[in-house]
Write an enzyme that holds these catalytic residues in place. Structure first.
Site, PDB file in Angstrom:
ATOM      1  N   CYS A   1       0.791  -1.226   0.000  1.00  0.00           N
ATOM      2  CA  CYS A   1       0.000   0.000   0.000  1.00  0.00           C
ATOM      3  C   CYS A   1       0.828   1.283   0.000  1.00  0.00           C
ATOM      4  O   CYS A   1       0.278   2.378   0.088  1.00  0.00           O
ATOM      5  CB  CYS A   1      -0.968  -0.018   1.183  1.00  0.00           C
ATOM      6  SG  CYS A   1      -2.080  -1.442   1.115  1.00  0.00           S
TER       7      CYS A   1
ATOM      8  N   THR B   1       2.468  -7.687   8.606  1.00  0.00           N
ATOM      9  CA  THR B   1       1.251  -6.878   8.453  1.00  0.00           C
ATOM     10  C   THR B   1       1.112  -5.777   9.500  1.00  0.00           C
ATOM     11  O   THR B   1       0.559  -4.726   9.213  1.00  0.00           O
ATOM     12  CB  THR B   1      -0.014  -7.769   8.515  1.00  0.00           C
ATOM     13  OG1 THR B   1      -0.039  -8.462   9.771  1.00  0.00           O
ATOM     14  CG2 THR B   1      -0.035  -8.768   7.370  1.00  0.00           C
TER      15      THR B   1
ATOM     16  N   HIS C   1      -2.161   8.358   6.305  1.00  0.00           N
ATOM     17  CA  HIS C   1      -2.457   7.033   5.755  1.00  0.00           C
ATOM     18  C   HIS C   1      -3.818   6.578   6.265  1.00  0.00           C
ATOM     19  O   HIS C   1      -4.650   6.104   5.490  1.00  0.00           O
ATOM     20  CB  HIS C   1      -1.357   6.046   6.144  1.00  0.00           C
ATOM     21  CG  HIS C   1      -1.526   4.701   5.530  1.00  0.00           C
ATOM     22  ND1 HIS C   1      -1.563   4.510   4.175  1.00  0.00           N
ATOM     23  CD2 HIS C   1      -1.676   3.469   6.097  1.00  0.00           C
ATOM     24  CE1 HIS C   1      -1.722   3.214   3.916  1.00  0.00           C
ATOM     25  NE2 HIS C   1      -1.805   2.572   5.069  1.00  0.00           N
TER      26      HIS C   1
ATOM     27  N   THR D   1      -7.967   1.233  11.010  1.00  0.00           N
ATOM     28  CA  THR D   1      -7.723   0.041  11.819  1.00  0.00           C
ATOM     29  C   THR D   1      -7.068   0.454  13.135  1.00  0.00           C
ATOM     30  O   THR D   1      -6.421   1.489  13.232  1.00  0.00           O
ATOM     31  CB  THR D   1      -6.825  -0.962  11.073  1.00  0.00           C
ATOM     32  OG1 THR D   1      -5.624  -0.298  10.656  1.00  0.00           O
ATOM     33  CG2 THR D   1      -7.534  -1.520   9.854  1.00  0.00           C
TER      34      THR D   1
ATOM     35  N   GLU E   1       0.297   5.906  13.716  1.00  0.00           N
ATOM     36  CA  GLU E   1       0.524   7.135  12.955  1.00  0.00           C
ATOM     37  C   GLU E   1       0.412   8.373  13.840  1.00  0.00           C
ATOM     38  O   GLU E   1       1.175   9.336  13.675  1.00  0.00           O
ATOM     39  CB  GLU E   1      -0.463   7.214  11.789  1.00  0.00           C
ATOM     40  CG  GLU E   1      -0.052   8.227  10.733  1.00  0.00           C
ATOM     41  CD  GLU E   1      -0.840   8.109   9.440  1.00  0.00           C
ATOM     42  OE1 GLU E   1      -0.526   8.868   8.500  1.00  0.00           O
ATOM     43  OE2 GLU E   1      -1.769   7.266   9.354  1.00  0.00           O
TER      44      GLU E   1
ATOM     45  N   LYS F   1      -9.447   8.003   2.939  1.00  0.00           N
ATOM     46  CA  LYS F   1      -9.959   6.627   2.899  1.00  0.00           C
ATOM     47  C   LYS F   1     -11.371   6.548   3.456  1.00  0.00           C
ATOM     48  O   LYS F   1     -12.092   5.597   3.198  1.00  0.00           O
ATOM     49  CB  LYS F   1      -9.012   5.692   3.649  1.00  0.00           C
ATOM     50  CG  LYS F   1      -7.674   5.479   2.958  1.00  0.00           C
ATOM     51  CD  LYS F   1      -6.792   4.519   3.733  1.00  0.00           C
ATOM     52  CE  LYS F   1      -5.464   4.272   3.023  1.00  0.00           C
ATOM     53  NZ  LYS F   1      -4.595   5.457   2.998  1.00  0.00           N
TER      54      LYS F   1
ATOM     55  N   HIS G   1      -9.765   2.037   1.071  1.00  0.00           N
ATOM     56  CA  HIS G   1      -8.322   1.830   0.944  1.00  0.00           C
ATOM     57  C   HIS G   1      -8.056   1.293  -0.460  1.00  0.00           C
ATOM     58  O   HIS G   1      -8.357   0.142  -0.775  1.00  0.00           O
ATOM     59  CB  HIS G   1      -7.847   0.847   2.000  1.00  0.00           C
ATOM     60  CG  HIS G   1      -6.355   0.813   2.162  1.00  0.00           C
ATOM     61  ND1 HIS G   1      -5.494   1.313   1.211  1.00  0.00           N
ATOM     62  CD2 HIS G   1      -5.559   0.325   3.162  1.00  0.00           C
ATOM     63  CE1 HIS G   1      -4.249   1.142   1.622  1.00  0.00           C
ATOM     64  NE2 HIS G   1      -4.273   0.557   2.805  1.00  0.00           N
TER      65      HIS G   1
ATOM     66  N   PHE H   1       1.948  -3.007   4.364  1.00  0.00           N
ATOM     67  CA  PHE H   1       2.397  -4.330   4.774  1.00  0.00           C
ATOM     68  C   PHE H   1       3.879  -4.489   4.409  1.00  0.00           C
ATOM     69  O   PHE H   1       4.403  -3.840   3.513  1.00  0.00           O
ATOM     70  CB  PHE H   1       1.600  -5.406   4.044  1.00  0.00           C
ATOM     71  CG  PHE H   1       0.201  -5.626   4.588  1.00  0.00           C
ATOM     72  CD1 PHE H   1      -0.282  -4.917   5.672  1.00  0.00           C
ATOM     73  CD2 PHE H   1      -0.639  -6.563   3.996  1.00  0.00           C
ATOM     74  CE1 PHE H   1      -1.566  -5.121   6.167  1.00  0.00           C
ATOM     75  CE2 PHE H   1      -1.920  -6.782   4.481  1.00  0.00           C
ATOM     76  CZ  PHE H   1      -2.383  -6.065   5.562  1.00  0.00           C
TER      77      PHE H   1
END
Length: 423
Positions: free
Chosen positions: A180, A280, A313, A317, A324, A345, A350, A409
């Site tokens: 990503c 991940t 970003h 999640t 971040e 997003k 995403h 990831f």
């Protein structure tokens, strides 16, 4: 590249400017519509009826419904998305009408799944009367490859090749597959082509397509929200998958000025890193993100105090958003609570490998049209952090600088710094 008196080479200090934009995604199929959607807070989530979703956490995605066909080498969804964005960006820049030497133009594309989707459709299609017949599905209705030919579209390097071949751009091609962060990486690579004297202009950006493979993958990881994505909200529960393509035309400043090109902004710097932590999960303290942001600032010759907006970003999640915010606090110190931030997003989902380029375009438009895109679906802040989340589209008169972050990831981290072009 500049050769010094002692024969060594050093990078040109000439600016890398942005002269064309192209975007094709769930909220808009061209740049003006994209800017309007961001300024009004429009979202692009649609119910999926192209394949079976029984038992899945959500039925929504930021996918492009009723994909418009354009001539491509394969007719696959990936190639069509890319061509839409490339065609727009080239027309916007008027590059092909003005550049005298196409051997000085290169192509840099990023992706995550690239052309894999069509092959997965074919493999999952089960028995068929004629295995060598053209195989079309609701996600790939324009495919004109036959049977196992779908595998011939899997190599991601064929994506920039198709652009280069169609337009005769021969300065070189690159295809970046860093999950990503691929879109941001592709722009960084393109900037280096120009800075190092290998090209005068680059067609640069990324794409990713909506496929059952990616949707089911995030479902299996339990990263999919059951509602709408709400980045940086205390009650965030995950992401929704999106798709799209975003392309910028990057040029050497002198070449752009020589042909009288309009200039949206400057790609002032980039920073790349890997947090070397987990396949991940991001490093909980934001080690890679901190390094990428600091390297981007150094590359741009700027301090953290000069950044006026950060396009986060912001996947929505649990661990990514916490990481971040921690990284922002480390890089920006006490200013972290006063810098406007948002994640688009919340509007388009995403878009995986395309995220860095589409969100980079959002950052460029924010500077060029002086507004801040919203972070939608927000209800309550995360405890323990102070942050200025843009929950509704906001005017930003005089906005000069923006940072765009992409954290992926495999520990891949990328930050881009854009600056208003002032000659």
């Amino acid at each position: 590249m500049i050769t010094t008196a002692n024969g060594t080479a050093r990078r040109s200090q000439e600016k890398v400017v942005i002269t064309g934009l192209g975007v094709y995604c769930s909220i808009a199929r061209e740049v003006d519509g994209f800017a309007e959607a961001l300024q009004t807070g429009r979202q692009g989530f649609h119910e999926i009826d192209e394949f079976d979703l029984e038992g899945c956490r959500n039925r929504l995605a930021g996918m492009v419904k009723e994909l418009e066909e354009v001539p491509t080498r394969t007719g696959m969804r990936s190639n069509i998305l890319l061509k839409h964005a490339v065609t727009q960006a080239l027309a916007d820049s008027a590059l092909t009408d003005a550049i005298p030497d196409r051997s000085r133009v290169g192509v840099s594309v990023g992706t995550s799944v690239g052309g894999v989707g069509g092959y997965v459709d074919w493999v999952a299609g089960g028995e068929r009367e004629d295995p060598n017949a053209v195989f079309q599905t609701p996600l790939n209705p324009y495919n004109h490859l036959r049977g196992q030919e779908c595998v011939s579209n899997v190599p991601h390097t064929l994506l920039p090749y198709e652009v280069a071949k169609e337009h005769g751009f021969s300065a070189g091609t690159s295809c970046c597959v860093t999950a990503c962060s691929a879109g941001a990486n592709s722009l960084a690579i393109a900037a280096d082509f120009i800075r190092n004297g290998r090209a005068d202009a680059m067609v640069a950006g990324a794409l990713d397509t909506f496929t059952p493979l990616t949707y089911m993958g995030f479902h299996a990881l339990m990263a999919m929200t059951k509602a709408l994505p709400s980045p940086f909200d205390a009650n965030r529960s995950g992401l929704l998958v999106g798709e799209g393509a975003g392309i910028m035309i990057l040029e050497r400043e002198s070449a752009a000025l020589r042909r009288g090109a309009k200039i949206y902004a400057e790609l002032a710097g980039y920073g790349l890193s890997n947090d070397a932590f987990h396949v991940t999960q991001p490093h909980p303290g934001g080690r890679g993100a901190i390094s990428a942001m600091r390297r981007a600032l150094k590359d741009a010759g700027m301090t953290a105090d000069e950044i006026e907006y950060v396009n986060m970003h912001g996947t929505g999640t649990k661990y990514n958003d916490l990481m971040e915010l921690k990284a922002m606090r480390e890089v920006f110190g006490e200013r972290a609570g006063r810098i406007p931030i948002s994640s688009i997003k919340s509007a388009i989902g995403h878009t995986l490998g395309a995220a860095g380029s589409i969100e980079g375009i959002a950052s460029v438009l924010a500077i060029h049209q002086e507004f801040l895109p919203a972070n939608g679906n927000f209800t309550s802040p995360i405890e323990g952090f102070e942050y200025d989340l843009v929950t509704e589209p906001r005017p930003a008169p005089g906005l000069k600088t923006a940072m765009s972050n992409s954290f992926a990831f495999g520990g891949n981290c990328a930050s881009l710094v854009f600056r208003r072009y002032e000659g």
